[in-house]
Design a protein around this motif. Sequence first.
Motif, PDB file in Angstrom:
ATOM      1  N   LYS A 121     -18.872 -51.272 -28.673  1.00  0.00           N
ATOM      2  CA  LYS A 121     -20.230 -51.750 -28.940  1.00  0.00           C
ATOM      3  C   LYS A 121     -20.446 -53.190 -28.503  1.00  0.00           C
ATOM      4  O   LYS A 121     -21.532 -53.537 -28.018  1.00  0.00           O
ATOM      5  CB  LYS A 121     -20.575 -51.565 -30.415  1.00  0.00           C
ATOM      6  N   MET A 122     -19.442 -54.082 -28.665  1.00  0.00           N
ATOM      7  CA  MET A 122     -19.635 -55.464 -28.235  1.00  0.00           C
ATOM      8  C   MET A 122     -19.714 -55.562 -26.716  1.00  0.00           C
ATOM      9  O   MET A 122     -20.443 -56.385 -26.160  1.00  0.00           O
ATOM     10  CB  MET A 122     -18.513 -56.346 -28.767  1.00  0.00           C
ATOM     11  N   MET A 187     -18.800 -67.433 -22.007  1.00  0.00           N
ATOM     12  CA  MET A 187     -18.097 -68.012 -20.859  1.00  0.00           C
ATOM     13  C   MET A 187     -17.295 -69.232 -21.254  1.00  0.00           C
ATOM     14  O   MET A 187     -16.373 -69.641 -20.543  1.00  0.00           O
ATOM     15  CB  MET A 187     -19.115 -68.387 -19.769  1.00  0.00           C
ATOM     16  N   GLY A 188     -17.633 -69.826 -22.411  1.00  0.00           N
ATOM     17  CA  GLY A 188     -16.970 -71.055 -22.821  1.00  0.00           C
ATOM     18  C   GLY A 188     -15.661 -70.853 -23.571  1.00  0.00           C
ATOM     19  O   GLY A 188     -14.964 -71.828 -23.891  1.00  0.00           O
ATOM     20  N   PHE A 189     -15.317 -69.609 -23.866  1.00  0.00           N
ATOM     21  CA  PHE A 189     -14.042 -69.354 -24.541  1.00  0.00           C
ATOM     22  C   PHE A 189     -12.874 -69.786 -23.663  1.00  0.00           C
ATOM     23  O   PHE A 189     -12.828 -69.494 -22.467  1.00  0.00           O
ATOM     24  CB  PHE A 189     -13.885 -67.864 -24.871  1.00  0.00           C
ATOM     25  N   ARG A 245     -10.494 -58.532 -29.997  1.00  0.00           N
ATOM     26  CA  ARG A 245     -10.290 -58.361 -31.430  1.00  0.00           C
ATOM     27  C   ARG A 245      -9.919 -59.690 -32.078  1.00  0.00           C
ATOM     28  O   ARG A 245     -10.442 -60.044 -33.153  1.00  0.00           O
ATOM     29  CB  ARG A 245      -9.180 -57.330 -31.670  1.00  0.00           C
ATOM     30  N   ILE A 246      -9.041 -60.458 -31.423  1.00  0.00           N
ATOM     31  CA  ILE A 246      -8.622 -61.761 -31.965  1.00  0.00           C
ATOM     32  C   ILE A 246      -9.801 -62.723 -32.005  1.00  0.00           C
ATOM     33  O   ILE A 246     -10.031 -63.431 -33.006  1.00  0.00           O
ATOM     34  CB  ILE A 246      -7.481 -62.338 -31.114  1.00  0.00           C
ATOM     35  N   LEU A 247     -10.588 -62.746 -30.929  1.00  0.00           N
ATOM     36  CA  LEU A 247     -11.715 -63.676 -30.860  1.00  0.00           C
ATOM     37  C   LEU A 247     -12.779 -63.347 -31.893  1.00  0.00           C
ATOM     38  O   LEU A 247     -13.424 -64.235 -32.446  1.00  0.00           O
ATOM     39  CB  LEU A 247     -12.321 -63.657 -29.454  1.00  0.00           C
ATOM     40  N   GLN A 248     -13.020 -62.051 -32.146  1.00  0.00           N
ATOM     41  CA  GLN A 248     -14.004 -61.663 -33.154  1.00  0.00           C
ATOM     42  C   GLN A 248     -13.602 -62.161 -34.542  1.00  0.00           C
ATOM     43  O   GLN A 248     -14.462 -62.490 -35.355  1.00  0.00           O
ATOM     44  CB  GLN A 248     -14.161 -60.136 -33.174  1.00  0.00           C
ATOM     45  N   PRO A 252     -16.444 -65.381 -35.346  1.00  0.00           N
ATOM     46  CA  PRO A 252     -17.358 -64.273 -35.666  1.00  0.00           C
ATOM     47  C   PRO A 252     -18.826 -64.595 -35.392  1.00  0.00           C
ATOM     48  O   PRO A 252     -19.613 -63.696 -35.115  1.00  0.00           O
ATOM     49  CB  PRO A 252     -17.113 -64.022 -37.154  1.00  0.00           C
ATOM     50  N   ALA A 253     -19.212 -65.869 -35.463  1.00  0.00           N
ATOM     51  CA  ALA A 253     -20.632 -66.226 -35.327  1.00  0.00           C
ATOM     52  C   ALA A 253     -21.175 -65.851 -33.947  1.00  0.00           C
ATOM     53  O   ALA A 253     -22.307 -65.361 -33.814  1.00  0.00           O
ATOM     54  CB  ALA A 253     -20.815 -67.722 -35.581  1.00  0.00           C
ATOM     55  N   ILE A 254     -20.361 -66.086 -32.914  1.00  0.00           N
ATOM     56  CA  ILE A 254     -20.824 -65.797 -31.559  1.00  0.00           C
ATOM     57  C   ILE A 254     -21.048 -64.296 -31.384  1.00  0.00           C
ATOM     58  O   ILE A 254     -22.067 -63.847 -30.825  1.00  0.00           O
ATOM     59  CB  ILE A 254     -19.815 -66.328 -30.530  1.00  0.00           C
TER      60      ILE A 254
END
Length: 529
Positions: A121-122, A187-189, A245-248, A252-254
């Motif tokens: 879904k993301m 893109m900034g990650f 999964r790690i970034l979520q 979480p806000a993004i």
Amino acid sequence: MAEAILKTGENGYNEMEFQGRRIPFRSILDLEERPMGEEGRPSFYLDLNLNQVIDRICRDWGADTASFYYYFPANAACEDYRREIYEDIRDGGCFKGLCRFLTDMQARSEAACKKEEVREKMQKAAWHMKEILCYCEAVEKLYQELDQLTLGSKGMIAFRAYLQQYLASAEFKDMREKAAAIRDSLMGFRLRVVYENDRMTVTLGETEGAYDKFLRESFPERKQEMEELLGNSVSLSELESELVRILQKQSPAIFKSLWKFYRSYGDYASQTLLRFASEIRFYLSFYRFAEQMGEKGFSFARPCYHRAEMSAEGLYDLALACGRGEEHEIVSNDFRYGQGERIFVLTGPNQGGKTTFARSLGQLVYFTKMGLDVPARSAQMFRFTELLTHFSVEESVETGRGKLKEELVRLAPMMELVRNASGAAGEREYCGFVIINELFTTAANYDACIMGKRVLEHFLSEGCMGIYVTHLKELAKERGGIVSLRAMVDPLGRRNFHIARGEALESAGAVNQVRKYRLTYEELKRRLS
């Protein structure tokens, strides 16, 4: 003739005043609302070989582009509306910018297709965001292109005004800014990935080197590169799924913003702009086709309207030019309907160019009514409500009807249609243009002459113009509204495919064949003696 005048609407979008009514800009093809995609090919298409021409025109513009060539504009004002728009594209420098717009909109369509393919879904939300950005950038670039041009048509000016107001709307600006902000966040990650002793450690923060280089060096068998998170391909690698999964978890806000954006802007596009992107291909396809044919030496002209005379110079059969123009010379002809002249009766030898000339007249009327340029060096035209054709047919196997019956069955609705049209179109001197090719060939000459005269009298009485191709010289006798044309031959009796005014000859084609096969009286007398 009704005119369309530009107005500024109360809602801020551009409006036009047409036949006493104020209407908003909605279509680049028509002033009046018409059902789209419901028309099949007109009955005259095959008779005039327009199927060959339109297939060639639309070859590179999408299968549904041909449907825009299936119906005439609603009235004279709509014909002029189209003609002005086509002139802006032809002479006003619009073509390249509009083609770029379609290319950009194609990128949007491709992103939408990718969105439908993914399951996560993301990732679906990320492709949706990318789709919207493609759309916004396409619309913005188009307005920048049009804003630099001097436009002359009411349609293009109204559309540009609509674009300006649409881009300035709070809804569009808000959507554009949110999409750009989410894209920049994704893109900034920056991730630091350490792979050592079959163990991988992922931490957020500044990195050294590029991720794609890391993948190539650490996993040479996996030829996948990732340039941006979630939006590079329709399937994520095992590594990329784990990274998401790690970034979520850590940011979480993004991802919450991304998902909210996806849910909020499901139906984001202006239907007017989507319709424009579809309809504008009508003009672009014909412009490119005319340009290609021009490179081969074929002329196209802007038809001018004239109340007392209809004429053309250098008229040719466009279907013949498409199919054989490179290998064979295409003969062009001039013609003129003078004041009071309504129907040409064309006679002459078989294969002398009669049917080709009749088709070229039909194509002339067709492209004039479509609001486009015509296949000729110059043309003066009347306005017509209908284009009706009747070409010779074979016996029907399905119905069991003979050829004569088939011809009469097809002819009856044509005669009824012009009768109905003449009553509804009192403002026009001529209600229709009629093309009849080799009618009643299976009937006896006496019967064919009587029926042919009745047909001519009917269409004359209904105010029609047209051409009647026949082998019956009796029908070509000049009288009120009837003009005799003849397919010409050279001094040796050979066909030269030129059409000119002249009295019908007794049997020009038969004489030619008799001479060719040495069957003259003198030849037979000499050989038999």
